[in-house]
Design a protein around this motif. Structure first.
Motif, PDB file in Angstrom:
ATOM      1  N   TRP A  54     -46.949 -12.626  20.581  1.00  0.00           N
ATOM      2  CA  TRP A  54     -46.429 -13.638  19.672  1.00  0.00           C
ATOM      3  C   TRP A  54     -45.519 -14.544  20.486  1.00  0.00           C
ATOM      4  O   TRP A  54     -44.668 -14.064  21.246  1.00  0.00           O
ATOM      5  N   THR A  55     -45.700 -15.829  20.341  1.00  0.00           N
ATOM      6  CA  THR A  55     -44.931 -16.826  21.066  1.00  0.00           C
ATOM      7  C   THR A  55     -44.217 -17.714  20.060  1.00  0.00           C
ATOM      8  O   THR A  55     -44.836 -18.168  19.098  1.00  0.00           O
ATOM      9  N   THR A  67     -28.027 -16.239  11.968  1.00  0.00           N
ATOM     10  CA  THR A  67     -28.322 -16.506  10.560  1.00  0.00           C
ATOM     11  C   THR A  67     -29.844 -16.590  10.421  1.00  0.00           C
ATOM     12  O   THR A  67     -30.547 -16.771  11.410  1.00  0.00           O
ATOM     13  N   ALA A  68     -30.341 -16.494   9.206  1.00  0.00           N
ATOM     14  CA  ALA A  68     -31.789 -16.555   8.994  1.00  0.00           C
ATOM     15  C   ALA A  68     -32.347 -17.862   9.549  1.00  0.00           C
ATOM     16  O   ALA A  68     -31.794 -18.937   9.311  1.00  0.00           O
ATOM     17  N   ALA A  69     -33.440 -17.755  10.309  1.00  0.00           N
ATOM     18  CA  ALA A  69     -34.043 -18.929  10.937  1.00  0.00           C
ATOM     19  C   ALA A  69     -35.563 -18.813  10.878  1.00  0.00           C
ATOM     20  O   ALA A  69     -36.120 -17.721  10.921  1.00  0.00           O
ATOM     21  N   GLY A  70     -36.219 -19.960  10.773  1.00  0.00           N
ATOM     22  CA  GLY A  70     -37.677 -19.990  10.774  1.00  0.00           C
ATOM     23  C   GLY A  70     -38.238 -20.190   9.390  1.00  0.00           C
ATOM     24  O   GLY A  70     -37.738 -19.632   8.414  1.00  0.00           O
ATOM     25  N   ILE A  71     -39.283 -21.018   9.310  1.00  0.00           N
ATOM     26  CA  ILE A  71     -39.952 -21.254   8.034  1.00  0.00           C
ATOM     27  C   ILE A  71     -41.461 -21.103   8.177  1.00  0.00           C
ATOM     28  O   ILE A  71     -42.189 -21.258   7.224  1.00  0.00           O
ATOM     29  N   GLY A  72     -41.927 -20.800   9.365  1.00  0.00           N
ATOM     30  CA  GLY A  72     -43.362 -20.717   9.616  1.00  0.00           C
ATOM     31  C   GLY A  72     -43.831 -19.290   9.804  1.00  0.00           C
ATOM     32  O   GLY A  72     -43.452 -18.385   9.059  1.00  0.00           O
ATOM     33  N   VAL A  86     -37.344  -9.457  13.048  1.00  0.00           N
ATOM     34  CA  VAL A  86     -38.288 -10.498  13.449  1.00  0.00           C
ATOM     35  C   VAL A  86     -39.527 -10.261  12.603  1.00  0.00           C
ATOM     36  O   VAL A  86     -40.085  -9.163  12.601  1.00  0.00           O
ATOM     37  N   GLU A  87     -39.914 -11.271  11.859  1.00  0.00           N
ATOM     38  CA  GLU A  87     -41.048 -11.176  10.943  1.00  0.00           C
ATOM     39  C   GLU A  87     -42.180 -12.053  11.461  1.00  0.00           C
ATOM     40  O   GLU A  87     -41.970 -13.226  11.768  1.00  0.00           O
ATOM     41  N   PHE A  88     -43.359 -11.470  11.578  1.00  0.00           N
ATOM     42  CA  PHE A  88     -44.548 -12.193  12.024  1.00  0.00           C
ATOM     43  C   PHE A  88     -45.505 -12.300  10.847  1.00  0.00           C
ATOM     44  O   PHE A  88     -45.861 -11.299  10.237  1.00  0.00           O
ATOM     45  N   ARG A  89     -45.929 -13.531  10.558  1.00  0.00           N
ATOM     46  CA  ARG A  89     -46.831 -13.762   9.427  1.00  0.00           C
ATOM     47  C   ARG A  89     -48.169 -14.266   9.938  1.00  0.00           C
ATOM     48  O   ARG A  89     -48.224 -15.204  10.732  1.00  0.00           O
ATOM     49  N   ALA A  90     -49.229 -13.637   9.479  1.00  0.00           N
ATOM     50  CA  ALA A  90     -50.594 -14.012   9.854  1.00  0.00           C
ATOM     51  C   ALA A  90     -51.462 -13.901   8.612  1.00  0.00           C
ATOM     52  O   ALA A  90     -51.053 -13.308   7.606  1.00  0.00           O
ATOM     53  N   GLY A  93     -51.627 -10.509   7.103  1.00  0.00           N
ATOM     54  CA  GLY A  93     -50.445  -9.923   6.486  1.00  0.00           C
ATOM     55  C   GLY A  93     -49.192 -10.231   7.269  1.00  0.00           C
ATOM     56  O   GLY A  93     -49.192 -11.033   8.194  1.00  0.00           O
ATOM     57  N   THR A  94     -48.124  -9.558   6.890  1.00  0.00           N
ATOM     58  CA  THR A  94     -46.817  -9.767   7.507  1.00  0.00           C
ATOM     59  C   THR A  94     -46.355  -8.474   8.148  1.00  0.00           C
ATOM     60  O   THR A  94     -46.495  -7.398   7.565  1.00  0.00           O
ATOM     61  N   ALA A  95     -45.794  -8.589   9.346  1.00  0.00           N
ATOM     62  CA  ALA A  95     -45.195  -7.443  10.030  1.00  0.00           C
ATOM     63  C   ALA A  95     -43.714  -7.741  10.205  1.00  0.00           C
ATOM     64  O   ALA A  95     -43.334  -8.784  10.734  1.00  0.00           O
ATOM     65  N   ARG A  96     -42.877  -6.819   9.732  1.00  0.00           N
ATOM     66  CA  ARG A  96     -41.429  -6.965   9.886  1.00  0.00           C
ATOM     67  C   ARG A  96     -40.960  -5.899  10.867  1.00  0.00           C
ATOM     68  O   ARG A  96     -41.187  -4.705  10.660  1.00  0.00           O
TER      69      ARG A  96
END
Length: 138
Positions: A54-55, A67-72, A86-90, A93-96
């Protein structure tokens, strides 16, 4: 010549049932792509059995430690003083994942020794300047 940093770390995958699974990861940064950080996951912890990377923006990691960051597809936020999510969304699904904040801070600090904050574009500007100076013969 480009410099690449790698830092092994551990993370905890938080499942939908709020169980935690330990997984290894490698934090990676390269001066060839100074705006980005990479998190590599080994094949044995991925759904398809392939190394997964993940990049995302280095400034996203930096901001998400406070603080919470990221909207994508990647979101980062503090989880108390000792951990960071760190949450990855694809589409699948989502991996936290929960990382130790000191590991992320140490990694981020090391990246700044390679390319200082706000100097990420100096290399690109230098390349453009050389091409202009030499009429495209660089």
């Amino acid at each position: 010549m480009h410099v690449t940093l790698q830092q092994p770390t551990g993370a905890r995958l938080i499942t939908a049932a709020d169980q935690e699974l330990a997984i290894p990861a490698t934090l990676r940064y390269t001066s060839a792509d100074p705006l980005a950080v990479h998190i590599d996951f080994p094949p044995h912890v991925t759904a398809d059995g392939q190394v997964t990377t993940w990049t995302f923006a280095r400034v996203l990691l930096e901001g998400g430690l406070r603080t919470a960051a990221g909207i994508g597809n990647v979101r980062v936020r503090p989880a108390g003083p000792a951990h960071t999510y760190v949450e990855f969304r694809a589409p699948q699904g989502t991996a936290r994942l929960r990382f130790p904040t000191p590991d992320l801070l140490r990694f981020l600090s090391r990246t700044y020794t390679v390319v200082a904050p706000d100097e990420e574009t100096v290399g690109a500007q230098l390349d453009h300047g050389l091409v202009t100076l030499f009429g495209g013969r660089v």
